[in-house]
Scaffold this motif. Structure first.
Motif, PDB file in Angstrom:
ATOM      1  N   THR A 141       0.847  -1.187   0.000  1.00 56.25           N
ATOM      2  CA  THR A 141       0.000   0.000   0.000  1.00 56.25           C
ATOM      3  C   THR A 141       0.885   1.242   0.000  1.00 56.25           C
ATOM      4  O   THR A 141       2.057   1.185   0.431  1.00 56.25           O
ATOM      5  N   PRO A 142       0.369   2.392  -0.458  1.00 60.14           N
ATOM      6  CA  PRO A 142       1.149   3.633  -0.375  1.00 60.14           C
ATOM      7  C   PRO A 142       1.592   3.940   1.046  1.00 60.14           C
ATOM      8  O   PRO A 142       2.714   4.422   1.262  1.00 60.14           O
ATOM      9  N   ALA A 143       0.724   3.660   2.025  1.00 55.24           N
ATOM     10  CA  ALA A 143       1.098   3.913   3.423  1.00 55.24           C
ATOM     11  C   ALA A 143       2.277   3.043   3.838  1.00 55.24           C
ATOM     12  O   ALA A 143       3.204   3.505   4.525  1.00 55.24           O
ATOM     13  N   ALA A 144       2.262   1.785   3.422  1.00 53.55           N
ATOM     14  CA  ALA A 144       3.377   0.888   3.745  1.00 53.55           C
ATOM     15  C   ALA A 144       4.658   1.361   3.073  1.00 53.55           C
ATOM     16  O   ALA A 144       5.753   1.272   3.657  1.00 53.55           O
ATOM     17  N   CYS A 145       4.535   1.893   1.859  1.00 50.40           N
ATOM     18  CA  CYS A 145       5.714   2.396   1.147  1.00 50.40           C
ATOM     19  C   CYS A 145       6.287   3.625   1.852  1.00 50.40           C
ATOM     20  O   CYS A 145       7.506   3.804   1.900  1.00 50.40           O
ATOM     21  N   ARG A 146       5.412   4.458   2.389  1.00 48.84           N
ATOM     22  CA  ARG A 146       5.903   5.619   3.151  1.00 48.84           C
ATOM     23  C   ARG A 146       6.706   5.159   4.362  1.00 48.84           C
ATOM     24  O   ARG A 146       7.742   5.740   4.691  1.00 48.84           O
ATOM     25  N   GLN A 147       6.236   4.118   5.014  1.00 53.55           N
ATOM     26  CA  GLN A 147       6.962   3.591   6.169  1.00 53.55           C
ATOM     27  C   GLN A 147       8.301   2.980   5.758  1.00 53.55           C
ATOM     28  O   GLN A 147       9.318   3.166   6.445  1.00 53.55           O
ATOM     29  N   LEU A 148       8.300   2.268   4.629  1.00 56.87           N
ATOM     30  CA  LEU A 148       9.554   1.683   4.142  1.00 56.87           C
ATOM     31  C   LEU A 148      10.560   2.772   3.788  1.00 56.87           C
ATOM     32  O   LEU A 148      11.748   2.663   4.106  1.00 56.87           O
ATOM     33  N   ALA A 149      10.091   3.829   3.108  1.00 57.39           N
ATOM     34  CA  ALA A 149      10.985   4.927   2.740  1.00 57.39           C
ATOM     35  C   ALA A 149      11.523   5.630   3.972  1.00 57.39           C
ATOM     36  O   ALA A 149      12.711   5.970   4.042  1.00 57.39           O
ATOM     37  N   SER A 150      10.665   5.823   4.966  1.00 58.99           N
ATOM     38  CA  SER A 150      11.094   6.477   6.203  1.00 58.99           C
ATOM     39  C   SER A 150      12.121   5.633   6.942  1.00 58.99           C
ATOM     40  O   SER A 150      13.137   6.142   7.431  1.00 58.99           O
ATOM     41  N   SER A 151      11.889   4.318   6.989  1.00 61.84           N
ATOM     42  CA  SER A 151      12.836   3.419   7.634  1.00 61.84           C
ATOM     43  C   SER A 151      14.172   3.428   6.906  1.00 61.84           C
ATOM     44  O   SER A 151      15.244   3.512   7.526  1.00 61.84           O
ATOM     45  N   GLY A 152      14.119   3.352   5.567  1.00 63.93           N
ATOM     46  CA  GLY A 152      15.352   3.392   4.783  1.00 63.93           C
ATOM     47  C   GLY A 152      16.101   4.694   4.978  1.00 63.93           C
ATOM     48  O   GLY A 152      17.332   4.710   5.105  1.00 63.93           O
ATOM     49  N   ARG A 153      15.356   5.797   5.024  1.00 59.95           N
ATOM     50  CA  ARG A 153      15.959   7.120   5.199  1.00 59.95           C
ATOM     51  C   ARG A 153      16.690   7.206   6.533  1.00 59.95           C
ATOM     52  O   ARG A 153      17.808   7.720   6.613  1.00 59.95           O
TER      53      ARG A 153
END
Length: 302
Positions: A151-163
């Motif tokens: 989901t887009p929300a899950a992708c935001r979390q993945l990007a934040s974690s990666g960042r």
């Protein structure tokens, strides 16, 4: 339409290299994506409103699959694994403006800096794909979600974690002129077998990683500490007389390239902080030096 699709190869290669850290694997991923496009029927292609978006989606999914199996493959890799180093085409003779060499298609910016690529290796496959597409290439989360099937929300979390993980371990890049100066002094100290000078240029807790892939001699584990690294490097000079060192661009940053005759035998990238070298990544695996050896660098070392 076919010509337009072929023109997307450089874009796709840039995306895939940043995801995979390997030019060979990136080229394979792009080739597979293009093969899937050409396997579509004319009617199926006509329904694709944006071939670039379609190809990016397919390339991203292929890279995600490759990353998923990469850890198992790298566990079988002989010694340490380092991302494949990239030359600057302007420093290589024989390059043509219309060359199809994948190495020439990579845009050498901070997102291909060796230190950055090494940090990306610590991310999960999904984190890396999402981070690269969103943070590096500014892809909207809705589009990224379709690629990683989250989901887009899950992708935001993945990007934040990666960042967060990238920021936690990545040093601020130093100006290229300062890096070139330090590497120039390092090169001179290496050529003169001046161990105290080498130690002085290295952070006391510096780490050197060398990648031979079982095809060239290299340390099987990281070499840690300024004194140990200095002795290791000095010993290379003794065991490899006649080796020529040149300061050239490696992944867009000043690096050090070793040649024996017309053959590139080692490419080293550096991370520098507070005026000292903190990390050295040396690639000796000849399979990762093909882009360097197809056309030999002619820029004279400083």
């Amino acid at each position: 339409m076919t010509d337009a699709v072929a023109q997307e190869r450089p874009w796709l290669t840039n995306v895939a290299y940043r995801m995979l850290g390997s030019l060979a694997e990136a080229e394979d991923a792009v080739q597979e994506a293009l093969a899937r496009w050409y396997a579509l029927t004319p009617g199926q292609r006509a329904k694709v409103t944006s071939p670039k978006a379609w190809l990016t989606t397919v390339t991203g999914r292929i890279c995600l699959d490759v990353l998923g199996s990469a850890r198992a493959r790298r566990e079988r890799y002989v010694g340490e694994w380092v991302p494949e180093p990239l030359p600057d085409a302007s420093q290589l003779r024989g390059r043509r403006a219309e060359t199809a060499d994948p190495a020439d298609q990579i845009v050498l910016d901070e997102s291909v800096d060796m230190a950055f690529l090494v940090v990306l290796e610590a991310l999960t496959p999904a984190e890396r794909v999402v981070f690269v597409l969103h943070d590096v290439f500014q892809y909207p989360f809705d589009d990224v979600a379709a690629i990683v099937e989250r989901t887009p929300a899950a992708c935001r979390q993945l990007a934040s974690s990666g960042r967060r993980r990238v920021r936690a371990v990545r040093s601020a890049p130093v100006p290229s002129a300062e890096q070139a100066r330090i590497i120039r002094e390092f090169k001179q100290a290496w050529e003169q077998q001046d161990i105290p000078a080498l130690v002085g240029l290295l952070d006391p807790r510096a780490v050197m990683v060398t990648d031979g892939g079982g095809l060239a001699s290299a340390a099987l584990r990281p070499v840690e500490g300024a004194a140990r690294i200095a002795r290791y490097i000095a010993d290379i000079g003794v065991r490899a007389p006649g080796m020529e060192l040149r300061i050239l661009s490696v992944n867009g940053r000043p690096g050090l390239v070793a040649l024996r005759g017309d053959l590139t035998v080692n490419v080293a990238a550096f991370e520098i902080a507070d005026g000292r070298i903190t990390r050295i990544w040396g690639v000796r695996n000849p399979e990762k030096l093909r882009a360097w050896n197809e056309r030999i660098a002619t820029t004279q070392g400083e």
